[in-house]
Each structure stands twice: as structure tokens, then as C-alpha cells.
Design a protein around this motif. Structure first.
Motif, PDB file in Angstrom:
ATOM      1  N   LYS A 118      51.177  51.570  42.746  1.00 48.98           N
ATOM      2  CA  LYS A 118      50.171  50.728  43.391  1.00 48.98           C
ATOM      3  C   LYS A 118      49.699  49.578  42.494  1.00 48.98           C
ATOM      4  O   LYS A 118      48.838  48.794  42.893  1.00 48.98           O
ATOM      5  N   ILE A 119      50.253  49.494  41.302  1.00 48.08           N
ATOM      6  CA  ILE A 119      49.821  48.484  40.337  1.00 48.08           C
ATOM      7  C   ILE A 119      50.898  47.431  40.150  1.00 48.08           C
ATOM      8  O   ILE A 119      52.059  47.742  39.902  1.00 48.08           O
ATOM      9  N   LYS A 120      50.511  46.169  40.287  1.00 46.32           N
ATOM     10  CA  LYS A 120      51.395  45.040  39.998  1.00 46.32           C
ATOM     11  C   LYS A 120      50.817  44.304  38.791  1.00 46.32           C
ATOM     12  O   LYS A 120      49.609  44.033  38.746  1.00 46.32           O
ATOM     13  N   THR A 121      51.654  43.979  37.815  1.00 49.87           N
ATOM     14  CA  THR A 121      51.163  43.291  36.627  1.00 49.87           C
ATOM     15  C   THR A 121      52.090  42.137  36.250  1.00 49.87           C
ATOM     16  O   THR A 121      53.281  42.166  36.530  1.00 49.87           O
ATOM     17  N   PHE A 122      51.511  41.127  35.652  1.00 46.19           N
ATOM     18  CA  PHE A 122      52.292  40.052  35.054  1.00 46.19           C
ATOM     19  C   PHE A 122      51.430  39.370  33.993  1.00 46.19           C
ATOM     20  O   PHE A 122      50.214  39.566  33.937  1.00 46.19           O
ATOM     21  N   LYS A 123      52.042  38.578  33.148  1.00 46.73           N
ATOM     22  CA  LYS A 123      51.341  37.848  32.094  1.00 46.73           C
ATOM     23  C   LYS A 123      51.293  36.369  32.442  1.00 46.73           C
ATOM     24  O   LYS A 123      52.211  35.823  33.060  1.00 46.73           O
ATOM     25  N   SER A 124      50.208  35.736  32.044  1.00 51.23           N
ATOM     26  CA  SER A 124      50.044  34.318  32.347  1.00 51.23           C
ATOM     27  C   SER A 124      49.054  33.705  31.368  1.00 51.23           C
ATOM     28  O   SER A 124      48.208  34.403  30.798  1.00 51.23           O
ATOM     29  N   LYS A 125      49.149  32.398  31.200  1.00 50.75           N
ATOM     30  CA  LYS A 125      48.162  31.672  30.401  1.00 50.75           C
ATOM     31  C   LYS A 125      47.038  31.108  31.259  1.00 50.75           C
ATOM     32  O   LYS A 125      45.938  30.841  30.749  1.00 50.75           O
ATOM     33  N   HIS A 126      47.308  30.933  32.562  1.00 48.39           N
ATOM     34  CA  HIS A 126      46.331  30.267  33.430  1.00 48.39           C
ATOM     35  C   HIS A 126      46.620  30.652  34.879  1.00 48.39           C
ATOM     36  O   HIS A 126      47.742  30.483  35.351  1.00 48.39           O
ATOM     37  N   ILE A 127      45.642  31.214  35.564  1.00 50.04           N
ATOM     38  CA  ILE A 127      45.810  31.515  36.982  1.00 50.04           C
ATOM     39  C   ILE A 127      44.636  30.957  37.773  1.00 50.04           C
ATOM     40  O   ILE A 127      43.531  30.782  37.237  1.00 50.04           O
ATOM     41  N   HIS A 128      44.908  30.668  39.026  1.00 50.33           N
ATOM     42  CA  HIS A 128      43.862  30.224  39.957  1.00 50.33           C
ATOM     43  C   HIS A 128      43.885  31.168  41.154  1.00 50.33           C
ATOM     44  O   HIS A 128      44.948  31.403  41.745  1.00 50.33           O
ATOM     45  N   ILE A 129      42.726  31.714  41.495  1.00 47.88           N
ATOM     46  CA  ILE A 129      42.619  32.701  42.565  1.00 47.88           C
ATOM     47  C   ILE A 129      41.740  32.145  43.672  1.00 47.88           C
ATOM     48  O   ILE A 129      40.650  31.620  43.407  1.00 47.88           O
ATOM     49  N   ARG A 130      42.236  32.273  44.910  1.00 46.60           N
ATOM     50  CA  ARG A 130      41.451  31.839  46.067  1.00 46.60           C
ATOM     51  C   ARG A 130      41.155  33.039  46.950  1.00 46.60           C
ATOM     52  O   ARG A 130      42.049  33.818  47.293  1.00 46.60           O
ATOM     53  N   ARG A 131      39.871  33.173  47.303  1.00 45.90           N
ATOM     54  CA  ARG A 131      39.435  34.227  48.221  1.00 45.90           C
ATOM     55  C   ARG A 131      38.977  33.587  49.518  1.00 45.90           C
ATOM     56  O   ARG A 131      38.829  32.369  49.606  1.00 45.90           O
ATOM     57  N   LYS A 132      38.729  34.403  50.516  1.00 50.79           N
ATOM     58  CA  LYS A 132      38.295  33.868  51.805  1.00 50.79           C
ATOM     59  C   LYS A 132      36.862  33.363  51.766  1.00 50.79           C
ATOM     60  O   LYS A 132      36.470  32.510  52.561  1.00 50.79           O
ATOM     61  N   GLN A 133      36.074  33.890  50.855  1.00 48.11           N
ATOM     62  CA  GLN A 133      34.660  33.513  50.788  1.00 48.11           C
ATOM     63  C   GLN A 133      34.135  33.749  49.375  1.00 48.11           C
ATOM     64  O   GLN A 133      34.770  34.438  48.577  1.00 48.11           O
ATOM     65  N   PRO A 134      32.976  33.177  49.059  1.00 50.00           N
ATOM     66  CA  PRO A 134      32.381  33.450  47.740  1.00 50.00           C
ATOM     67  C   PRO A 134      32.146  34.946  47.545  1.00 50.00           C
ATOM     68  O   PRO A 134      32.027  35.703  48.508  1.00 50.00           O
ATOM     69  N   GLY A 135      32.082  35.368  46.297  1.00 48.19           N
ATOM     70  CA  GLY A 135      31.880  36.782  46.032  1.00 48.19           C
ATOM     71  C   GLY A 135      31.613  37.052  44.564  1.00 48.19           C
ATOM     72  O   GLY A 135      31.468  36.138  43.755  1.00 48.19           O
ATOM     73  N   LEU A 136      31.554  38.315  44.243  1.00 47.34           N
ATOM     74  CA  LEU A 136      31.285  38.739  42.876  1.00 47.34           C
ATOM     75  C   LEU A 136      32.511  38.587  41.981  1.00 47.34           C
ATOM     76  O   LEU A 136      33.643  38.761  42.421  1.00 47.34           O
ATOM     77  N   ILE A 137      32.262  38.265  40.739  1.00 49.42           N
ATOM     78  CA  ILE A 137      33.231  38.451  39.672  1.00 49.42           C
ATOM     79  C   ILE A 137      32.477  39.148  38.528  1.00 49.42           C
ATOM     80  O   ILE A 137      31.251  39.280  38.570  1.00 49.42           O
ATOM     81  N   HIS A 138      33.212  39.610  37.530  1.00 46.13           N
ATOM     82  CA  HIS A 138      32.548  40.075  36.308  1.00 46.13           C
ATOM     83  C   HIS A 138      33.295  39.518  35.116  1.00 46.13           C
ATOM     84  O   HIS A 138      34.484  39.207  35.185  1.00 46.13           O
ATOM     85  N   PHE A 139      32.577  39.345  34.015  1.00 44.91           N
ATOM     86  CA  PHE A 139      33.220  38.997  32.750  1.00 44.91           C
ATOM     87  C   PHE A 139      32.608  39.895  31.683  1.00 44.91           C
ATOM     88  O   PHE A 139      31.396  39.951  31.514  1.00 44.91           O
ATOM     89  N   ASP A 140      33.462  40.683  31.035  1.00 45.56           N
ATOM     90  CA  ASP A 140      33.039  41.696  30.073  1.00 45.56           C
ATOM     91  C   ASP A 140      31.974  42.621  30.662  1.00 45.56           C
ATOM     92  O   ASP A 140      31.029  43.024  29.982  1.00 45.56           O
ATOM     93  N   GLY A 141      32.145  42.932  31.947  1.00 49.37           N
ATOM     94  CA  GLY A 141      31.283  43.897  32.606  1.00 49.37           C
ATOM     95  C   GLY A 141      30.037  43.340  33.237  1.00 49.37           C
ATOM     96  O   GLY A 141      29.342  44.059  33.976  1.00 49.37           O
ATOM     97  N   ASP A 142      29.704  42.066  32.991  1.00 50.21           N
ATOM     98  CA  ASP A 142      28.508  41.472  33.586  1.00 50.21           C
ATOM     99  C   ASP A 142      28.859  40.816  34.918  1.00 50.21           C
ATOM    100  O   ASP A 142      29.723  39.935  34.975  1.00 50.21           O
ATOM    101  N   PRO A 143      28.212  41.224  36.018  1.00 44.49           N
ATOM    102  CA  PRO A 143      28.545  40.663  37.337  1.00 44.49           C
ATOM    103  C   PRO A 143      27.803  39.361  37.612  1.00 44.49           C
ATOM    104  O   PRO A 143      26.695  39.139  37.125  1.00 44.49           O
TER     105      PRO A 143
END
Length: 341
Positions: A244-269
């Protein structure tokens, strides 16, 4: 003589920080270092103190707290000559565990005494630096629940995971990287500079802070039967091998969702727009590392043993339930047969 500043977050994690100044006084090598101690008074204060320390030419600033404190200190030290060191006192201590900084305070001070500093990578998500992991989906949702609960520690985190996990609905993400654009229906999308969330839960077991790449992890939807194995794989550093896990390596990705939402960085939402941009900054922060990290083998700790015991018990219970279910089904068939139905 090198100058060191210890920044203590008195409310991070679940342990008292009252004895830490005495431990620093007794353990720090005074022939190498002269030191000062500052204590944070509000959220974000560690960043202010660390920025001033870097401007004043301190050689090392030590984050005494959890991953949130490490993030606050670290982001003020990026692209400076001042190195980050860690005395882990948080709930998860993800970056410290990845770097194999001892959880024992005296031993963590011993690492500072050895004074081995490496330039390592860090990441940026929507303009916000992170050093361990960032992401969206279920892990960001749990980060918010954890923050809202007001309770710290492993049990509180596990309680939120178990309570909310089965009710969480996967989302569809459009992910663009150097190779093109792909669409995924996913439970979460995590981007890792280091290997784990904390508590030795390895979301990206192959991640390195010196390879010039971020590890992108996409967890596809799974059912309750698969959940225990996924958790065990995280603790055993084998999550990347799960179907169930897909992985890859990258230097830069851009992610688009259908609407605004939560993210976290180092555990802070935090809430953000639908578009999320994540990129790597190579060798952008100097960190005091454990010189013996690559020589050591991680042994299963009490947390891992507890999780394994929990999920083994869960699997045994599930098997008992399945056996009982098969017995009931057989009995029902027998009854129907006797009644000629």
C-alpha cells in the motif's frame, strides 16, 4: 573557547526540565565550551533567541525540547555558521532519534562535548522550513488532534490514531515532480528529510539528511485488517516494502488538492491553500551529530516492544473472532439444513 547557548522549552514533552541546568553544569566540557542558558516564555520564542545567538556569533545553539523546539531553533540557524545541537526532551524526538542522539540527557551532552558538526539538508514546505518530516492527509490531521488534546506523550498519540484512523477518508492528490505529473488517491502524503515521525515510527526508513533528496511517501487507502501490519512495518523499518506504500525521491514536488486543508511540518499542524510546494535545501544547516551513529545498530526499544505486543494481541484477537465467526456460520448452515430451508 567555543560559545554554546542552551535554549530550554519548559513545557515540551512530558518530563520536568528543572534538573537540566545542573546536568549541563556537571557534564559539559568546560575546557572546550563556555555556556549560557535561556528559557522560552511563549510559542516562537526559541526562534527569536536562536536568531540573536547566531547574530552574536555563538558556535552552537542547543534545542532542549521536542521536534517543535528543534524546528523553532533550527529555522533561525539555517545558512549561518552557528550549529544546531539537540537534547531531546519531547514526546516523539523524531530528528534526534534519526541522528541517533541519545535520549539520556547526560549522554546527549556527551555528544555535544565531542563537537562533530556536519552540514546537512533541510526542507521547505510552502515557505516554512522543516528538518524531519512534513505532510498532509491523515498525519497532519492527527497532528492537529494531538495539539488540540492538550495531552502529550505516546499514549495520547496512539489514542488519537486508533480513535480517528478508521473514520478518516482518503483524498486525491495531483503530484508533480521532475519526471512529470501523477494522480494518487491516498490516506496521506508524507515528505521526509529524515527517516521517522518520532518514537521510532519510520515513515521513510531509507531517508538520509545528506543525499540531496527528499523521500516522498504515498500511503494508499487500506482497511482495518491491514492497519496493524502497516504499523508494525513502520516500527520495523520495512514500510517501504508494503504493497500500500508508494515511494520515490525528489528535490522538488508540487502537490494540488481539491481544496485548502491541513499540512504539518515537524509535527506542527497548519491550514494552507490547496496547492502545496515542497523543496529540498542542500547542506543548509550545520548540526552536531553523533560520530558513532553509523557504527551503531538500533535495538528494539520499549516503545517498539509495546507496539509489537499490542498489534500481536490485536491479530490474535482478530483470529479468534474469525474462528468464532466461522463456527457461527457453520452452525447457521446446520440449523438451516435441519429445517430444510
Amino acid at each position: 573557547m567555543k560559545r554554546v547557548l542552551f535554549i530550554i522549552n519548559p513545557i515540551s514533552g512530558t518530563i520536568s526540565k528543572a534538573r537540566i541546568p545542573a546536568k549541563i553544569e556537571n557534564r559539559l566540557d568546560k575546557s572546550l565550551f563556555e555556556y549560557s542558558i535561556a528559557e522560552t516564555e511563549y510559542a516562537g520564542h526559541a526562534s527569536v533567541i536562536a536568531k540573536e545567538a547566531a547574530e552574536q556569533g555563538y558556535d552552537i545553539v542547543v534545542a532542549v525540547g521536542g521536534d517543535g523546539t528543534v524546528n523553532e531553533v533550527g529555522k533561525s540557524l539555517i545558512h549561518t555558521k552557528t550549529a544546531l545541537a539537540i537534547i531531546p526532551c519531547g514526546s516523539g524526538n523524531g530528528l534526534a532519534r534519526h541522528l541517533m542522539i541519545p535520549m539520556d540527557i547526560n549522554k546527549a551532552i556527551d555528544i555535544i562535548n565531542r563537537n562533530e558538526v556536519h552540514a546537512l539538508d533541510y526542507g521547505v514546505i510552502n515557505g516554512m522550513p522543516f528538518f524531519c518530516t512534513c505532510g498532509m492527509g491523515f498525519d497532519a490531521f492527527i497532528s492537529m488532534k494531538f495539539a488540540e488534546s492538550g495531552k502529550r506523550g505516546k499514549l495520547s498519540y496512539l489514542e488519537n490514531v486508533l480513535k480517528e484512523g478508521l473514520r478518516y477518508k482518503p483524498e486525491t492528490y495531483e503530484i508533480e515532480d521532475e519526471t512529470g505529473t501523477n494522480y494518487y488517491k491516498a490516506y496521506l502524503v508524507s515528505v521526509a528529510n529524515a527517516s521517522q515521525y518520532g518514537n521510532n515510527a519510520y515513515i521513510a526508513p531509507q531517508a538520509s539528511m545528506s543525499d540531496g533528496f527528499l523521500d516522498v511517501i504515498i500511503m494508499e487507502p487500506f482497511d482495518v485488517i491491514e492497519a496493524p501490519q502497516i504499523s508494525i512495518d513502520m516500527l520495523n523499518k520495512t514500510l517501504n516494502k508494503h504493497s500500500k506504500i508508494k515511494t520515490f525521491k525528489s528535490k522538488h514536488i508540487h502537490i494540488r488538492r481539491k481544496q485548502p486543508g491541513l499540512i504539518h511540518f515537524d509535527g506542527d499542524p497548519i491550514m494552507t491553500d490547496a496547492d502545496v510546494d515542497v523543496e529540498l535545501k542542500e547542506k543548509g544547516i550545520r548540526i552536531v551529530i553523533n560520530p558513532d551513529a553509523n557504527k551503531s545498530l538500533r535495538q528494539p526499544n520499549m516503545v517498539q516492544n509495546a507496539f509489537n505486543e499490542f498489534f500481536n494481541t490485536f491479530n490474535m484477537m482478530r483470529e479468534d473472532i474469525n474462528k468464532q465467526g466461522r463456527k457461527v456460520q457453520a452452525l447457521n448452515k446446520l440449523i438451516l439444513k435441519k429445517l430444510n430451508i
